[in-house]
Design a protein around this motif. Structure first.
Motif, PDB file in Angstrom:
ATOM      1  N   SER A 127       0.893   3.762   6.306  1.00  0.00           N
ATOM      2  CA  SER A 127       1.632   3.911   7.557  1.00  0.00           C
ATOM      3  C   SER A 127       3.072   3.429   7.409  1.00  0.00           C
ATOM      4  CB  SER A 127       0.926   3.126   8.664  1.00  0.00           C
ATOM      5  OG  SER A 127       1.702   3.120   9.831  1.00  0.00           O
ATOM      6  N   VAL A 128       3.244   2.300   6.731  1.00  0.00           N
ATOM      7  CA  VAL A 128       4.597   1.770   6.496  1.00  0.00           C
ATOM      8  C   VAL A 128       5.401   2.762   5.656  1.00  0.00           C
ATOM      9  CG1 VAL A 128       5.906  -0.064   5.358  1.00  0.00           C
ATOM     10  CG2 VAL A 128       3.950  -0.646   6.779  1.00  0.00           C
ATOM     11  N   ALA A 129       4.769   3.362   4.647  1.00  0.00           N
ATOM     12  CA  ALA A 129       5.467   4.346   3.809  1.00  0.00           C
ATOM     13  C   ALA A 129       5.867   5.569   4.628  1.00  0.00           C
ATOM     14  CB  ALA A 129       4.576   4.761   2.633  1.00  0.00           C
ATOM     15  N   GLN A 130       4.988   6.014   5.516  1.00  0.00           N
ATOM     16  CA  GLN A 130       5.297   7.171   6.350  1.00  0.00           C
ATOM     17  C   GLN A 130       6.449   6.864   7.310  1.00  0.00           C
ATOM     18  OE1 GLN A 130       2.372   8.376   9.296  1.00  0.00           O
ATOM     19  NE2 GLN A 130       2.822  10.539   8.885  1.00  0.00           N
ATOM     20  N   MET A 131       6.426   5.682   7.908  1.00  0.00           N
ATOM     21  CA  MET A 131       7.521   5.291   8.803  1.00  0.00           C
ATOM     22  C   MET A 131       8.840   5.202   8.046  1.00  0.00           C
ATOM     23  SD  MET A 131       5.923   2.442  11.396  1.00  0.00           S
ATOM     24  CE  MET A 131       5.370   1.303  10.154  1.00  0.00           C
TER      25      MET A 131
END
Length: 150
Positions: A127-131
């Motif tokens: 999720s952090v990578a996508q954000m």
């Protein structure tokens, strides 16, 4: 009586929905029933879009994936600063969920709070990578130093 409310000192003007204060009345206005909030639909549902990359779109930007896996706190602070939030939100409990929801609503991305919560709880680093891929610029800024022309 206006729309079921007993109010003294207010009189109707004859135009539907318009009232005026009766200055000749010495009584004070008292509202006995509070107005209720109406349910409303979002007006921009049709213009919602998907995330730029999928949750497992690490092939699109391998650098952001590696940074998110090995240094998620640094990446989260960078994400927060890019969208105008305080960097400390990354270390606050529930801060990453708030950050994801803020990005989703600010950029008009499809999704729900429940979906954000499930993704953030189960697949935090993805999720952090996508954000990060969503908020970081596509190109690296050009240096303002010396350039060499051939």
């Amino acid at each position: 009586m206006i729309n079921g409310l007993f109010v003294s000192g207010i009189e109707e003007t004859g135009v539907p929905g318009h009232c005026r204060w009766n200055t000749s009345s010495q009584e004070s206005a008292v509202v006995v029933q509070q107005p209720r909030k109406s349910k409303h639909k979002r007006l921009v549902e049709d213009s919602e879009r998907e995330w730029k990359t999928s949750l497992i779109g690490c092939g699109d930007d391998f650098e952001s994936f590696l940074l998110s896996v090995f240094c998620p706190l640094c990446v989260s602070c960078d994400i927060a600063s890019r969208i105008g939030e305080n960097n400390c939100i990354a270390i606050v409990p529930g801060g990453l969920l708030a950050l994801r929801t803020r990005i989703r609503t600010k950029k008009n991305i499809k999704g729900t709070m429940c979906g954000d919560c499930m993704i953030q709880c189960c697949l935090c680093q993805l999720s952090v990578a996508q954000m990060y891929r969503e908020v970081k610029p596509k190109e690296r800024p050009k240096s303002e130093g010396w350039t060499m022309e051939v």
